[in-house]
Design a protein around this motif. Structure first.
Motif, PDB file in Angstrom:
ATOM      1  N   SER A  32     -14.841  13.839  -0.661  1.00 43.19           N
ATOM      2  CA  SER A  32     -14.479  13.253  -1.815  1.00 43.19           C
ATOM      3  C   SER A  32     -14.087  11.889  -1.392  1.00 43.19           C
ATOM      4  N   TRP A  33     -14.254  10.986  -2.492  1.00 44.28           N
ATOM      5  CA  TRP A  33     -14.032   9.594  -2.539  1.00 44.28           C
ATOM      6  C   TRP A  33     -12.603   9.670  -2.389  1.00 44.28           C
ATOM      7  N   SER A  34     -11.903  10.705  -2.760  1.00 44.72           N
ATOM      8  CA  SER A  34     -10.136  10.416  -2.757  1.00 44.72           C
ATOM      9  C   SER A  34      -9.863  10.819  -1.478  1.00 44.72           C
ATOM     10  N   ASP A  35     -10.776  11.556  -0.448  1.00 43.65           N
ATOM     11  CA  ASP A  35      -9.823  11.881   0.757  1.00 43.65           C
ATOM     12  C   ASP A  35      -9.551  10.515   1.758  1.00 43.65           C
ATOM     13  N   PRO A  36     -10.078   9.479   1.594  1.00 45.79           N
ATOM     14  CA  PRO A  36      -9.653   8.105   2.485  1.00 45.79           C
ATOM     15  C   PRO A  36      -8.353   7.910   2.365  1.00 45.79           C
ATOM     16  N   VAL A  37      -7.934   7.992   1.005  1.00 51.18           N
ATOM     17  CA  VAL A  37      -6.710   7.573   0.522  1.00 51.18           C
ATOM     18  C   VAL A  37      -5.597   8.735   1.008  1.00 51.18           C
ATOM     19  N   LEU A  38      -5.985  10.091   0.701  1.00 50.43           N
ATOM     20  CA  LEU A  38      -5.143  11.397   1.100  1.00 50.43           C
ATOM     21  C   LEU A  38      -4.772  11.310   2.769  1.00 50.43           C
ATOM     22  N   LEU A  39      -5.927  10.875   3.496  1.00 45.91           N
ATOM     23  CA  LEU A  39      -5.931  11.051   4.878  1.00 45.91           C
ATOM     24  C   LEU A  39      -5.152   9.850   5.424  1.00 45.91           C
ATOM     25  N   SER A  40      -5.169   8.842   4.772  1.00 42.13           N
ATOM     26  CA  SER A  40      -4.425   7.466   5.140  1.00 42.13           C
ATOM     27  C   SER A  40      -2.806   7.711   5.077  1.00 42.13           C
ATOM     28  N   HIS A  41      -2.558   8.645   3.966  1.00 37.82           N
ATOM     29  CA  HIS A  41      -1.024   9.043   3.826  1.00 37.82           C
ATOM     30  C   HIS A  41      -0.656   9.996   5.074  1.00 37.82           C
ATOM     31  N   TYR A  42      -1.519  10.865   5.499  1.00 38.54           N
ATOM     32  CA  TYR A  42      -1.325  11.800   6.543  1.00 38.54           C
ATOM     33  C   TYR A  42      -1.013  10.836   7.748  1.00 38.54           C
ATOM     34  N   LEU A  43      -1.969  10.059   8.059  1.00 38.56           N
ATOM     35  CA  LEU A  43      -2.007   9.417   9.418  1.00 38.56           C
ATOM     36  C   LEU A  43      -0.882   8.216   9.491  1.00 38.56           C
ATOM     37  N   TYR A  44      -0.375   7.711   8.371  1.00 30.42           N
ATOM     38  CA  TYR A  44       0.762   6.922   8.131  1.00 30.42           C
ATOM     39  C   TYR A  44       1.892   7.478   8.301  1.00 30.42           C
ATOM     40  N   ASN A  45       2.103   8.753   7.994  1.00 30.82           N
ATOM     41  CA  ASN A  45       3.363   9.544   8.268  1.00 30.82           C
ATOM     42  C   ASN A  45       3.559   9.741   9.706  1.00 30.82           C
ATOM     43  N   ASN A  46       2.009  10.037  10.414  1.00 31.45           N
ATOM     44  CA  ASN A  46       2.215  10.250  11.630  1.00 31.45           C
ATOM     45  C   ASN A  46       2.043   9.170  12.567  1.00 31.45           C
ATOM     46  N   GLY A  47       2.584   7.998  12.206  1.00 30.72           N
ATOM     47  CA  GLY A  47       2.723   6.851  13.258  1.00 30.72           C
ATOM     48  C   GLY A  47       1.718   5.853  13.294  1.00 30.72           C
ATOM     49  N   ARG A  48       0.340   5.952  12.408  1.00 30.33           N
ATOM     50  CA  ARG A  48      -0.709   5.208  12.811  1.00 30.33           C
ATOM     51  C   ARG A  48      -1.247   4.657  11.373  1.00 30.33           C
ATOM     52  N   TRP A  49      -1.460   3.426  11.541  1.00 32.94           N
ATOM     53  CA  TRP A  49      -2.050   2.651  10.231  1.00 32.94           C
ATOM     54  C   TRP A  49      -3.670   2.817  10.258  1.00 32.94           C
ATOM     55  N   PRO A  50      -4.328   3.265   9.515  1.00 33.64           N
ATOM     56  CA  PRO A  50      -5.499   3.939   9.091  1.00 33.64           C
ATOM     57  C   PRO A  50      -6.445   2.531   8.861  1.00 33.64           C
ATOM     58  N   THR A  51      -7.320   2.452   9.690  1.00 30.68           N
ATOM     59  CA  THR A  51      -8.364   1.176   9.525  1.00 30.68           C
ATOM     60  C   THR A  51      -9.347   1.993   8.996  1.00 30.68           C
ATOM     61  N   ALA A 106       0.901  -1.191   0.042  1.00 29.56           N
ATOM     62  CA  ALA A 106       0.144   0.151  -0.181  1.00 29.56           C
ATOM     63  C   ALA A 106       0.887   1.409  -0.105  1.00 29.56           C
ATOM     64  N   VAL A 107       1.902   1.265   0.936  1.00 28.32           N
ATOM     65  CA  VAL A 107       2.777   2.425   0.720  1.00 28.32           C
ATOM     66  C   VAL A 107       3.517   2.747  -0.309  1.00 28.32           C
ATOM     67  N   VAL A 108       3.924   1.656  -1.134  1.00 33.26           N
ATOM     68  CA  VAL A 108       4.697   1.693  -2.286  1.00 33.26           C
ATOM     69  C   VAL A 108       3.722   2.308  -3.480  1.00 33.26           C
ATOM     70  N   VAL A 109       2.353   2.065  -3.162  1.00 34.62           N
ATOM     71  CA  VAL A 109       1.547   2.332  -4.556  1.00 34.62           C
ATOM     72  C   VAL A 109       1.009   3.875  -4.154  1.00 34.62           C
ATOM     73  N   VAL A 110       0.420   4.081  -2.900  1.00 33.30           N
ATOM     74  CA  VAL A 110      -0.230   5.174  -2.447  1.00 33.30           C
ATOM     75  C   VAL A 110       0.821   6.427  -2.218  1.00 33.30           C
ATOM     76  N   LYS A 111       2.005   6.395  -1.674  1.00 37.64           N
ATOM     77  CA  LYS A 111       2.868   7.609  -1.285  1.00 37.64           C
ATOM     78  C   LYS A 111       3.232   8.192  -2.502  1.00 37.64           C
ATOM     79  N   PRO A 112       3.955   7.490  -3.545  1.00 38.09           N
ATOM     80  CA  PRO A 112       4.433   8.068  -4.812  1.00 38.09           C
ATOM     81  C   PRO A 112       3.451   8.874  -5.704  1.00 38.09           C
ATOM     82  N   LEU A 113       2.133   8.423  -5.567  1.00 39.71           N
ATOM     83  CA  LEU A 113       1.065   8.889  -6.357  1.00 39.71           C
ATOM     84  C   LEU A 113       0.484  10.189  -5.638  1.00 39.71           C
ATOM     85  N   SER A 114       0.439  10.190  -4.100  1.00 39.14           N
ATOM     86  CA  SER A 114       0.120  11.166  -3.525  1.00 39.14           C
ATOM     87  C   SER A 114       1.008  12.547  -3.587  1.00 39.14           C
TER      88      SER A 114
END
Length: 250
Positions: A62-81, A26-34
């Motif tokens: 937006s339907w895009s904000d779960p992915v974008l927020l997941s990037h934010y949360l991951y960078n702040n130390g939490r895996w977003p369920t 997930a990280v390899v796919v999402v972070k570069p695109l974000s």
């Protein structure tokens, strides 16, 4: 499978996180695109606990904000369920991937409708970080402020005692506006995120979970998100949140 759990999920040292292979995938796919398509203006990460059960309560644009927020949360130390519509879990390949990424299926309009909350409660008690949209759907407010919230998040917070971190964001609606299927990749969107301190729900501790208590706690959560969004937008928020039920009857 433990009561309230989901196949493939167990508490432990990596509570709330997927198997390492799927996390890296997930990280390899999402972070570069974000990073490629979105400019980041992130603040408030110091308010996010790095361990323990945690509710993230955010506005939905937006339907895009779960992915974008997941990037934010991951960078702040939490895996977003994330909670996702149950039908997605039946899609070949995609369903397997989101299951491995620990998403929780939401069954609407069926006898299993409460199962997602039971699953969320079990995981919260075992250290997971779960992202909720109290509105239940993308806002229908014409000015894109948070709508009146549903009470499920407040019920989980008061039942489990885990902190509720309010998060507001702005910009995802420009990347993928509601009702559109193709993202607007250019010009690059600026995605603003601001997290706040835990919502103070102490005045509800020990009270019976009556409808009035849940509504008041939900209103406090919604107000915290709205105040953060007003800071991001540098605008005055409406006095009362938009209620689509009233709009439908007007």
């Amino acid at each position: 499978m433990p009561e309230g759990g989901q196949a493939g999920w167990r508490p432990g040292r990596r509570a709330g996180r997927p198997p390492r292979f799927w996390e890296y995938f997930a990280v390899v796919v999402v972070k570069p695109l974000s990073r490629l398509f979105v400019r980041r203006r992130w603040r408030g990460g110091e308010h996010i606990p790095r361990s323990g059960g945690l509710i993230i309560a955010a506005n939905h644009l937006s339907w895009s904000d779960p992915v974008l927020l997941s990037h934010y949360l991951y960078n702040n130390g939490r895996w977003p369920t994330i909670l996702a519509k149950s039908g997605i879990f039946k899609v070949p390949v995609l369903g397997h991937i989101i299951t491995q990424l620990q998403a929780i299926p939401v069954h609407r309009g069926s006898t299993e409708a409460t199962q997602s909350l039971k699953t969320a409660e079990y995981r919260l008690r075992n250290g997971a970080s779960i992202m909720f949209y109290p509105e239940g759907t993308i806002t229908r407010d014409p000015a894109k402020w948070p709508m009146v919230g549903k009470t499920g998040v407040a019920r989980l917070a008061l039942t489990t005692g885990v902190p509720v971190i309010p998060i507001a964001h702005w910009g995802a609606q420009d990347l993928l506006p509601y009702g559109e299927k193709k993202p607007r990749l250019l010009p690059r969107t600026t995605f603003h995120v601001l997290a706040g301190p835990p919502v103070d729900l102490s005045k509800y501790e020990g009270l019976p979970l009556r409808a009035s208590v849940l509504r008041d706690a939900t209103a406090d959560i919604t107000a915290a998100i709205t105040a953060l969004l007003a800071e991001i937008r540098d605008e005055k928020a409406p006095e009362t949140p938009y209620d689509p039920r009233n709009a439908a009857n007007s």
